[in-house]
Design a protein around this motif. Structure first.
Motif, PDB file in Angstrom:
ATOM      1  N   ASP A 100       0.467  -0.965  -0.156  1.00 12.74           N
ATOM      2  CA  ASP A 100       0.296  -0.301  -0.012  1.00 12.74           C
ATOM      3  C   ASP A 100       0.603   1.405   0.352  1.00 12.74           C
ATOM      4  O   ASP A 100       0.137   2.137  -0.339  1.00 12.74           O
ATOM      5  CB  ASP A 100      -1.266  -0.405   1.250  1.00 12.74           C
ATOM      6  N   GLU A 122       2.253   1.969  -3.570  1.00 13.67           N
ATOM      7  CA  GLU A 122       1.323   2.006  -4.530  1.00 13.67           C
ATOM      8  C   GLU A 122       1.239   3.466  -4.459  1.00 13.67           C
ATOM      9  O   GLU A 122       1.232   4.450  -4.795  1.00 13.67           O
ATOM     10  CB  GLU A 122       0.031   1.487  -3.590  1.00 13.67           C
ATOM     11  N   THR A 177       4.053   0.604  -7.935  1.00 10.96           N
ATOM     12  CA  THR A 177       2.600  -0.792  -8.396  1.00 10.96           C
ATOM     13  C   THR A 177       2.258  -0.840  -9.522  1.00 10.96           C
ATOM     14  O   THR A 177       2.013   0.478 -10.101  1.00 10.96           O
ATOM     15  CB  THR A 177       1.568  -0.647  -7.302  1.00 10.96           C
ATOM     16  N   GLU A 178       2.006  -2.142  -9.883  1.00  7.26           N
ATOM     17  CA  GLU A 178       0.910  -1.736 -10.983  1.00  7.26           C
ATOM     18  C   GLU A 178       0.093  -2.976 -11.099  1.00  7.26           C
ATOM     19  O   GLU A 178       0.033  -4.147 -10.726  1.00  7.26           O
ATOM     20  CB  GLU A 178       2.336  -2.452 -12.606  1.00  7.26           C
ATOM     21  N   VAL A 179      -1.439  -2.916 -12.059  1.00 14.04           N
ATOM     22  CA  VAL A 179      -2.021  -3.937 -11.957  1.00 14.04           C
ATOM     23  C   VAL A 179      -2.576  -4.743 -13.012  1.00 14.04           C
ATOM     24  O   VAL A 179      -2.438  -3.585 -14.111  1.00 14.04           O
ATOM     25  CB  VAL A 179      -3.481  -3.290 -12.028  1.00 14.04           C
ATOM     26  N   LYS A 193      -4.578  -7.337 -11.390  1.00 15.86           N
ATOM     27  CA  LYS A 193      -3.597  -8.238  -9.807  1.00 15.86           C
ATOM     28  C   LYS A 193      -2.836  -7.235  -9.584  1.00 15.86           C
ATOM     29  O   LYS A 193      -2.664  -6.649 -10.408  1.00 15.86           O
ATOM     30  CB  LYS A 193      -3.155  -9.805 -10.026  1.00 15.86           C
ATOM     31  N   ARG A 194      -2.930  -7.009  -8.379  1.00 15.69           N
ATOM     32  CA  ARG A 194      -1.333  -6.067  -8.426  1.00 15.69           C
ATOM     33  C   ARG A 194      -0.554  -6.230  -7.870  1.00 15.69           C
ATOM     34  O   ARG A 194       0.375  -7.289  -7.401  1.00 15.69           O
ATOM     35  CB  ARG A 194      -1.710  -5.027  -6.827  1.00 15.69           C
ATOM     36  N   GLU A 218       0.834  -9.684  -5.652  1.00 13.72           N
ATOM     37  CA  GLU A 218       1.012  -9.658  -4.547  1.00 13.72           C
ATOM     38  C   GLU A 218       0.656 -11.098  -4.288  1.00 13.72           C
ATOM     39  O   GLU A 218       1.060 -11.313  -3.157  1.00 13.72           O
ATOM     40  CB  GLU A 218      -0.136  -8.526  -4.272  1.00 13.72           C
TER      41      GLU A 218
END
Length: 470
Positions: free
Chosen positions: A169, A172, A177-179, A183-184, A209
């Motif tokens: 978190d 992020e 972070t990237e989705v 999914k993260r 993750e």
């Protein structure tokens, strides 16, 4: 150096005073400090803050502290050692504390005191060291894996979230972070050194993750863990002591546990109410040092965002430092402060960069630089409490990020609103005569986190040896 039990001669200074070269060197020396100018500068910076101090009446005070111990399994060469970290967290209901505080008209009730002391959590974290092979991984890989497992462990679970979730978190918030496919993923950037080979990764590595690990692009048989983003293994030594690595890990965990508590409480409306008027107290400055230092930026933004969402009195994040250069400076100028500010008055000195570089950190290489630019998420203030004690008080910056003219903005007292008065009120409410320059909340946190080297350390040595084997 004297021999054991040897006493020094009372005439030991005579030869020094008779030495002509010593005297000649001293005669060539001058000091450039103008006492009157120094006093004037200090007094211009010092503020009587007594009328702005606000002692809290309700809410929670949550304090955290940590310690670490390195247990030796074998005393000779090569080394075999284990690291044991302990984080202590205590919570005190301020309204309940007033009931037992004689200064607030309360009565010291043993039952209430015992109840307050029971409101604590301790987290024990084992990390492997030199010469230790975890599941047949080499020592450095074992250290990395034990760090990863600590973040995935249920020991830190709070309101359904583990510490690894808070770590992701925070990154992020920092844009790392990237989705992918819903999914993260955590991003290990191409410029980062591979914790296995030491060479640059050369490409962004995405760690999902849910799995928390992926094969290394350089060593496909070895995994990269999401906790590698903290770069703790860079301080790991294959042979000898790993005290530096454990200290870095402990420091990062102290701040991450703080963030974990705040972020998990903020995650839902019904728990966010607990943050109303809450005070989070860190032992030491609001700064993260060494390899994990990049965490300070998302910490700063997270605190600002959470404060903006809380209905009522925003939570306050503060740190208290009982030693170091700022405190030493405060004790040196204490006679001057006592001369110009009566006893019983609270005095505040904002430690601007100009003041710090002129009177505290004389050797700053670049006085025009922003102190703590790469490490700190809070500002330092020197406080002489109403009881004439000296503290370095750190308060979280009242901004989401650092920007232009930050050197001036961070010491603008108006930007802090009532936060400074609240923080000093906490210090003065929980002051204790038990230890010099200590407060009760920090003392309780330290007591449940500390690992004494004797006899506790010896006991831990035997405990580790009994399981792993000599």
């Amino acid at each position: 150096m004297p021999f054991a039990n040897e006493t020094s001669s009372a005439l030991g200074a005579e030869d020094i005073m008779r030495d002509a070269e010593v005297t000649a060197l001293f005669q060539r020396c001058r000091h450039h400090l103008d006492p009157e100018a120094f006093s004037g500068e200090v007094l211009r910076a010092a503020l009587d803050y007594s009328d702005k101090v606000v002692r809290p009446e309700q809410g929670l005070v949550i304090a955290a502290d940590g310690s670490n111990y390195e247990a030796s399994i074998s005393k000779g060469f090569p080394s075999s050692r284990m690291g044991l970290l302990k984080i202590g967290q205590v919570g005190i209901d301020i309204a309940e504390y007033h009931k037992i505080d004689p200064r607030s008209g309360g009565t010291p009730d043993p039952i209430t005191i015992a109840k307050i002391e029971r409101e604590k959590n301790t987290y024990s974290v084992p990390l492997t060291g030199a010469g230790i092979y975890l599941d047949d991984y080499g020592p450095r890989e074992s250290f990395r894996r034990s760090t990863f497992e600590a973040f995935r462990s249920s020991r830190f679970e709070l309101l359904g979230g583990k510490l690894e979730r808070t770590l992701i978190d925070l990154f992020e918030i920092g844009g790392e972070t990237e989705v992918v496919d819903g999914k993260r993923h955590l991003i290990l950037k191409a410029t980062m050194s591979c914790p296995i080979t030491g060479e640059k990764l050369g490409q962004n590595v995405l760690i999902p993750e849910d799995l928390g690990q992926v094969p290394s692009p350089h060593v496909p048989d070895s995994p990269l863990y999401l906790t590698d983003i903290l770069r703790l293994s860079e301080a790991f030594a294959e042979e000898g002591s790993n005290q530096q690595a454990y200290t870095r890990a402990m420091s990062a965990l102290e701040h991450l546990v703080l963030a974990h508590t705040i972020m998990r409480l903020d995650a839902a409306e019904h728990t966010r109410a607990i943050l109303n008027g809450a005070i989070f107290l860190v032992d030491g400055p609001l700064g993260i040092f060494g390899e994990p230092a990049k965490l300070h930026k998302p910490m700063m933004k997270m605190i600002s965002d959470v404060r903006s969402r809380v209905n009522g009195l925003p939570p306050l994040v503060m740190g208290v430092t009982k030693s170091g250069r700022v405190v030493e400076h405060g004790k040196l100028i204490q006679p001057l402060l006592l001369e110009h500010f009566p006893r019983g008055r609270t005095v505040l000195i904002p430690i601007s960069d100009e003041y710090r570089y002129r009177y505290i950190d004389f050797g700053a290489k670049n006085p025009g630089s922003n102190f703590g630019n790469d490490t700190h998420y809070g500002q330092a203030f020197l406080v002489r409490s109403a009881s004439d004690r000296i503290f370095e008080l750190n308060i979280a910056y009242p901004f989401a990020e650092k920007g232009t003219d930050f050197q001036n903005r961070k010491v603008d007292l108006i930007a802090y609103g009532a936060d400074i008065g609240r923080a000093i009120g906490v210090l003065e409410l929980f002051e204790t005569e038990l230890y010099a320059d200590a407060n009760i909340v920090q003392h309780l946190a330290h007591r449940c986190a500390s690992i004494s080297h004797r006899p506790a350390g010896r006991t831990l040595d035997m405990f580790v040896r009994s399981i792993i084997g000599a």
